[in-house]
Design a protein around this motif. Structure first.
Motif, PDB file in Angstrom:
ATOM      1  N   VAL A 179       0.848  -1.200   0.000  1.00  0.00           N
ATOM      2  CA  VAL A 179       0.000   0.000   0.000  1.00  0.00           C
ATOM      3  C   VAL A 179       0.880   1.245   0.000  1.00  0.00           C
ATOM      4  N   ASP A 180       0.477   2.262  -0.768  1.00  0.00           N
ATOM      5  CA  ASP A 180       1.247   3.498  -0.858  1.00  0.00           C
ATOM      6  C   ASP A 180       0.694   4.620   0.014  1.00  0.00           C
ATOM      7  N   ILE A 181      -0.610   4.606   0.262  1.00  0.00           N
ATOM      8  CA  ILE A 181      -1.226   5.638   1.091  1.00  0.00           C
ATOM      9  C   ILE A 181      -2.512   5.086   1.706  1.00  0.00           C
ATOM     10  N   VAL A 182      -2.780   5.504   2.944  1.00  0.00           N
ATOM     11  CA  VAL A 182      -4.015   5.114   3.639  1.00  0.00           C
ATOM     12  C   VAL A 182      -4.865   6.364   3.831  1.00  0.00           C
ATOM     13  N   MET A 183      -6.067   6.345   3.273  1.00  0.00           N
ATOM     14  CA  MET A 183      -7.002   7.466   3.408  1.00  0.00           C
ATOM     15  C   MET A 183      -8.268   6.939   4.067  1.00  0.00           C
ATOM     16  N   SER A 184      -8.565   7.474   5.248  1.00  0.00           N
ATOM     17  CA  SER A 184      -9.684   6.963   6.028  1.00  0.00           C
ATOM     18  C   SER A 184     -10.644   8.089   6.362  1.00  0.00           C
ATOM     19  N   GLN A 185     -11.538   7.847   7.342  1.00  0.00           N
ATOM     20  CA  GLN A 185     -12.600   8.810   7.650  1.00  0.00           C
ATOM     21  C   GLN A 185     -12.050  10.158   8.087  1.00  0.00           C
ATOM     22  N   ASN A 186     -10.811  10.191   8.562  1.00  0.00           N
ATOM     23  CA  ASN A 186     -10.226  11.460   9.002  1.00  0.00           C
ATOM     24  C   ASN A 186      -9.912  12.386   7.832  1.00  0.00           C
ATOM     25  N   VAL A 187      -9.822  11.833   6.610  1.00  0.00           N
ATOM     26  CA  VAL A 187      -9.510  12.639   5.429  1.00  0.00           C
ATOM     27  C   VAL A 187     -10.786  13.207   4.810  1.00  0.00           C
ATOM     28  N   GLY A 188     -11.818  12.381   4.743  1.00  0.00           N
ATOM     29  CA  GLY A 188     -13.071  12.807   4.126  1.00  0.00           C
ATOM     30  C   GLY A 188     -13.779  11.633   3.501  1.00  0.00           C
ATOM     31  N   SER A 189     -14.806  11.907   2.731  1.00  0.00           N
ATOM     32  CA  SER A 189     -15.582  10.852   2.086  1.00  0.00           C
ATOM     33  C   SER A 189     -14.729  10.094   1.082  1.00  0.00           C
TER      34      SER A 189
END
Length: 280
Positions: free
Chosen positions: A187-197
């Protein structure tokens, strides 16, 4: 996996976004079956109709097109059915109004709403949500596993594409679960609820220079499909109750089709049709 979207840089021409709960991680069923539904039964004292209510909760949240619905939306839907079918639910219309009108559906937003409305159902909904979180946190890690074929699929995809987790789950939970099973190395990046929809996350990733014809979102729920559609990228469904087969095809066909430019057209239509049919 500490890179932020501001720091993130595109490395490959292709991008594959992957949802976590219910898509890569076999965590969605266990959370609803052991935590969400039972906590609702306890909070509202529904033990007399427990089996039928829990079956219906799982249909709404796991096995139909409302799979992946926000917890408070799912709660409002279920309590309305209970009110009309089994027993009166005090102030159910108050919860429905909040769900319909609130800009944010979270425990924090619910607490804020309670400052101006002391309705019993809002207090009970918050108590339910807090008990759900506690119950989920108490689940042993050994029951929160990836679906069969996920690691192999991601390892294969990562040879050709950048890989992003795009999830509405809690960031820390995602990091812990993926790290435990050695998935973060692909994985290169993790984007979760803290980032947005999810739609917003994909939008921000596309700003890094990806061609929309070289991107797909892998997911298991309508929200994943809609996030892909909104950003004009492809969608790859992980079919509920057919996750092993879906991840096998991810590895054996989907990634190659994205890379050789044949994902669009017939294959994409076939995948979307299968997704819609599976969640009827």
């Amino acid at each position: 996996m500490s890179v932020t979207i501001e720091e993130y840089q595109k490395k490959k021409d292709y991008l594959i976004c992957v949802d976590s709960d219910g898509c890569a991680m076999d965590t969605m069923d266990i959370k609803h079956i052991r935590c969400f539904g039972p906590c609702m039964v306890t909070e509202w004292g529904l033990e007399e109709w427990k089996d039928a209510i829990l079956t219906r909760w799982n249909e709404i949240n796991l096995y139909t097109m409302t799979r992946g619905i926000n917890r408070f939306k799912g709660l409002a839907l279920m309590l309305r059915e209970i009110h009309e079918t089994y027993t009166p639910i005090q102030d159910v219309d108050v919860l429905e109004t909040w769900v319909e009108n609130s800009k944010e559906l979270s425990s924090g937003a619910l607490q804020k709403a309670m400052e101006t409305n002391d309705s019993v159902i809002l207090k009970k909904a918050l108590s339910w949500s807090q008990h759900v979180n506690t119950s989920i946190n108490e689940l042993p890690f050994e029951v929160k596993k990836p679906f069969e074929g996920v690691k192999e699929g991601l390892a294969y995809a990562h040879q050709f594409a950048d890989v992003a987790i795009v999830s509405s789950a809690n960031l820390q939970a995602v990091l812990e679960e993926w790290e435990l099973y050695g998935l973060l190395e692909h994985v290169d990046i993790v984007m979760s609820q803290n980032v947005g929809s999810k739609a917003y996350c994909i939008q921000e990733l596309l700003k890094k220079g990806y061609d929309t014809e070289k991107v797909f979102m892998a997911g298991d729920a309508l929200g994943d499909y809609e996030a892909a559609e909104k950003n004009h990228v492809f969608y790859y469904p992980i079919l509920v109750r057919h996750e092993k087969e879906s991840w096998s095809e991810f590895r054996d066909q989907a990634v190659d089709k994205l890379v050789d430019g044949t994902y669009g057209g017939d294959y994409q239509h076939q995948k979307i049709d299968a997704f819609m049919e599976n969640l009827k």
